[in-house]
Design a protein around this motif. Structure first.
Motif, PDB file in Angstrom:
ATOM      1  N   ARG A   1     -12.607 -22.726 -10.579  1.00 12.21           N
ATOM      2  CA  ARG A   1     -13.093 -21.774  -9.523  1.00 12.21           C
ATOM      3  C   ARG A   1     -13.189 -20.240 -10.131  1.00 12.21           C
ATOM      4  O   ARG A   1     -14.202 -19.485  -9.932  1.00 12.21           O
ATOM      5  N   HIS A   2     -12.078 -20.051 -10.730  1.00 12.68           N
ATOM      6  CA  HIS A   2     -11.846 -18.665 -11.241  1.00 12.68           C
ATOM      7  C   HIS A   2     -12.599 -18.264 -12.705  1.00 12.68           C
ATOM      8  O   HIS A   2     -12.464 -17.273 -12.968  1.00 12.68           O
ATOM      9  N   GLY A   3     -12.980 -19.154 -13.408  1.00 12.28           N
ATOM     10  CA  GLY A   3     -13.287 -19.269 -14.720  1.00 12.28           C
ATOM     11  C   GLY A   3     -14.760 -19.636 -14.969  1.00 12.28           C
ATOM     12  O   GLY A   3     -15.509 -19.182 -15.930  1.00 12.28           O
ATOM     13  N   HIS A   4     -15.563 -20.206 -14.067  1.00 11.32           N
ATOM     14  CA  HIS A   4     -16.850 -20.832 -14.440  1.00 11.32           C
ATOM     15  C   HIS A   4     -17.702 -19.522 -14.629  1.00 11.32           C
ATOM     16  O   HIS A   4     -18.701 -19.856 -15.504  1.00 11.32           O
TER      17      HIS A   4
ATOM     18  N   PHE B   1     -18.504 -25.959  -9.294  1.00 13.88           N
ATOM     19  CA  PHE B   1     -18.336 -24.880 -10.144  1.00 13.88           C
ATOM     20  C   PHE B   1     -19.005 -25.283 -11.541  1.00 13.88           C
ATOM     21  O   PHE B   1     -19.973 -24.590 -12.043  1.00 13.88           O
ATOM     22  N   GLY B   2     -18.719 -26.615 -11.968  1.00 17.62           N
ATOM     23  CA  GLY B   2     -19.526 -26.943 -13.147  1.00 17.62           C
ATOM     24  C   GLY B   2     -20.906 -26.971 -13.013  1.00 17.62           C
ATOM     25  O   GLY B   2     -21.884 -26.906 -13.856  1.00 17.62           O
ATOM     26  N   ARG B   3     -21.268 -27.575 -11.884  1.00 16.77           N
ATOM     27  CA  ARG B   3     -22.625 -27.579 -11.341  1.00 16.77           C
ATOM     28  C   ARG B   3     -23.528 -26.292 -11.303  1.00 16.77           C
ATOM     29  O   ARG B   3     -24.768 -26.171 -12.001  1.00 16.77           O
ATOM     30  N   THR B   4     -22.982 -25.267 -10.933  1.00 18.67           N
ATOM     31  CA  THR B   4     -23.332 -23.976 -11.068  1.00 18.67           C
ATOM     32  C   THR B   4     -23.535 -23.522 -12.321  1.00 18.67           C
ATOM     33  O   THR B   4     -24.492 -22.914 -12.958  1.00 18.67           O
TER      34      THR B   4
ATOM     35  N   GLN C   1     -25.358 -31.115 -23.077  1.00 20.24           N
ATOM     36  CA  GLN C   1     -25.024 -32.501 -23.397  1.00 20.24           C
ATOM     37  C   GLN C   1     -23.828 -33.159 -22.793  1.00 20.24           C
ATOM     38  O   GLN C   1     -23.629 -34.722 -22.562  1.00 20.24           O
ATOM     39  N   ARG C   2     -22.928 -32.585 -22.217  1.00 17.28           N
ATOM     40  CA  ARG C   2     -21.737 -33.134 -21.618  1.00 17.28           C
ATOM     41  C   ARG C   2     -21.944 -32.774 -19.888  1.00 17.28           C
ATOM     42  O   ARG C   2     -20.939 -32.660 -19.431  1.00 17.28           O
ATOM     43  N   ARG C   3     -23.290 -32.724 -19.508  1.00 23.74           N
ATOM     44  CA  ARG C   3     -23.277 -32.485 -18.193  1.00 23.74           C
ATOM     45  C   ARG C   3     -22.469 -33.510 -17.318  1.00 23.74           C
ATOM     46  O   ARG C   3     -21.966 -33.331 -16.035  1.00 23.74           O
ATOM     47  N   ALA C   4     -22.476 -34.654 -17.591  1.00 23.66           N
ATOM     48  CA  ALA C   4     -21.718 -35.713 -16.825  1.00 23.66           C
ATOM     49  C   ALA C   4     -20.504 -35.426 -16.432  1.00 23.66           C
ATOM     50  O   ALA C   4     -20.222 -35.536 -15.199  1.00 23.66           O
ATOM     51  N   SER C   5     -19.630 -35.056 -17.482  1.00 23.42           N
ATOM     52  CA  SER C   5     -18.244 -34.330 -17.086  1.00 23.42           C
ATOM     53  C   SER C   5     -18.232 -32.968 -16.235  1.00 23.42           C
ATOM     54  O   SER C   5     -17.490 -32.841 -15.290  1.00 23.42           O
ATOM     55  N   ILE C   6     -18.988 -32.270 -16.570  1.00 24.58           N
ATOM     56  CA  ILE C   6     -19.166 -30.885 -16.405  1.00 24.58           C
ATOM     57  C   ILE C   6     -19.674 -30.890 -14.818  1.00 24.58           C
ATOM     58  O   ILE C   6     -19.035 -29.893 -13.811  1.00 24.58           O
ATOM     59  N   SER C   7     -20.523 -31.531 -14.201  1.00 26.78           N
ATOM     60  CA  SER C   7     -20.980 -31.856 -13.152  1.00 26.78           C
ATOM     61  C   SER C   7     -20.014 -32.376 -11.936  1.00 26.78           C
ATOM     62  O   SER C   7     -20.376 -32.505 -10.954  1.00 26.78           O
ATOM     63  N   THR C   8     -18.967 -32.595 -12.433  1.00 28.10           N
ATOM     64  CA  THR C   8     -17.918 -33.310 -11.466  1.00 28.10           C
ATOM     65  C   THR C   8     -17.200 -32.105 -10.657  1.00 28.10           C
ATOM     66  O   THR C   8     -16.688 -32.831  -9.466  1.00 28.10           O
ATOM     67  N   THR C   9     -17.575 -30.925 -10.697  1.00 26.18           N
ATOM     68  CA  THR C   9     -17.082 -29.913  -9.833  1.00 26.18           C
ATOM     69  C   THR C   9     -18.347 -29.062  -9.534  1.00 26.18           C
ATOM     70  O   THR C   9     -19.259 -29.026 -10.131  1.00 26.18           O
TER      71      THR C   9
ATOM     72  N   LEU D   1     -13.166 -24.031 -18.409  1.00 31.43           N
ATOM     73  CA  LEU D   1     -13.563 -22.830 -17.560  1.00 31.43           C
ATOM     74  C   LEU D   1     -14.612 -23.297 -16.661  1.00 31.43           C
ATOM     75  O   LEU D   1     -14.823 -22.729 -15.781  1.00 31.43           O
ATOM     76  N   ALA D   2     -15.710 -23.966 -17.512  1.00 31.06           N
ATOM     77  CA  ALA D   2     -17.014 -24.297 -16.506  1.00 31.06           C
ATOM     78  C   ALA D   2     -16.418 -25.105 -15.291  1.00 31.06           C
ATOM     79  O   ALA D   2     -16.981 -25.021 -14.046  1.00 31.06           O
TER      80      ALA D   2
END
Length: 202
Positions: free
Chosen positions: A150-153, A187-190, A177-185, A146-147
């Motif tokens: 686009r529609h789920g973050h 939406f994740g960075r938001t 703790q999983r910022r490396a994988s989440i920051s790949t989009t 979800l993170a």
């Protein structure tokens, strides 16, 4: 015809409920699940579902739930389910929320399915919103999916606000703790930015 649906929508808006019975019958006969997946049919289905008497509304909801996964993950069908979550009878809203809960991992892996999960977290009945949020924060894979979407973050933060402080804190720290994988989009960075503000001082 690409414009006929506007005529039908106007009729549905202006005519009294009792004069729309033939439309309800036709929708049920032809299949709401089919209309929901059509570019113009989905608009008419939403209008009719909003104005349908309870018996017709329940029939529409039941038909859509029969093909829940395919409708939820459809470019047009997902809007019909979101509309029912906002405007349907309580039993229909509860049934859609339950279906979202039971199909959570499947939905969050799809762009449109994630939108239905977001809709449920926003518009379902209060207890159903909490149940869905709790399932999300305890399902790390679904939460990350979800993170990143686009529609789920936006639903990530909504979920964290609906559960207990302890659950929210644990899920927030786990995500950071999983910022490396989440920051790949983007939406994740938001999500990460919101989490950093939320957990400041923890």
């Amino acid at each position: 015809c690409p414009y006929a649906n506007f005529v039908l929508q106007k009729c549905i808006t202006l005519l009294p409920e009792e004069d729309l019975d033939f439309m309800f019958q036709e929708l049920i006969l032809e299949g709401p699940e089919k209309a929901a997946k059509q570019k113009f049919g989905c608009r008419v289905t939403q209008r009719l579902a909003s104005k349908a008497p309870e018996t017709w509304g329940l029939a529409v909801g039941e038909a859509l739930l029969g093909e829940f996964q395919s409708i939820a993950c459809h470019p047009y069908g997902n809007y019909v389910l979101q509309h029912l979550l906002e405007n349907g009878a309580d039993c229909t809203r509860a049934a859609i929320a339950l279906a979202a809960l039971q199909n959570l991992s499947f939905l969050v892996s799809d762009t449109f399915g994630a939108a239905v999960v977001s809709g449920a977290l926003k518009s379902a009945l209060a207890l159903d919103r909490v149940a869905l949020a709790r399932a999300l924060v305890n399902d790390s894979d679904s939460l990350v999916a979800l993170a990143l979407s686009r529609h789920g973050h936006g639903s990530v933060m909504v979920s964290l606000d609906l559960v207990t402080c302890e659950e929210s804190r644990a899920a927030s720290l786990w995500l950071l703790q999983r910022r490396a994988s989440i920051s790949t989009t983007k939406f994740g960075r938001t999500v990460l930015e919101s989490l950093q503000m939320k957990t400041k001082g923890l």
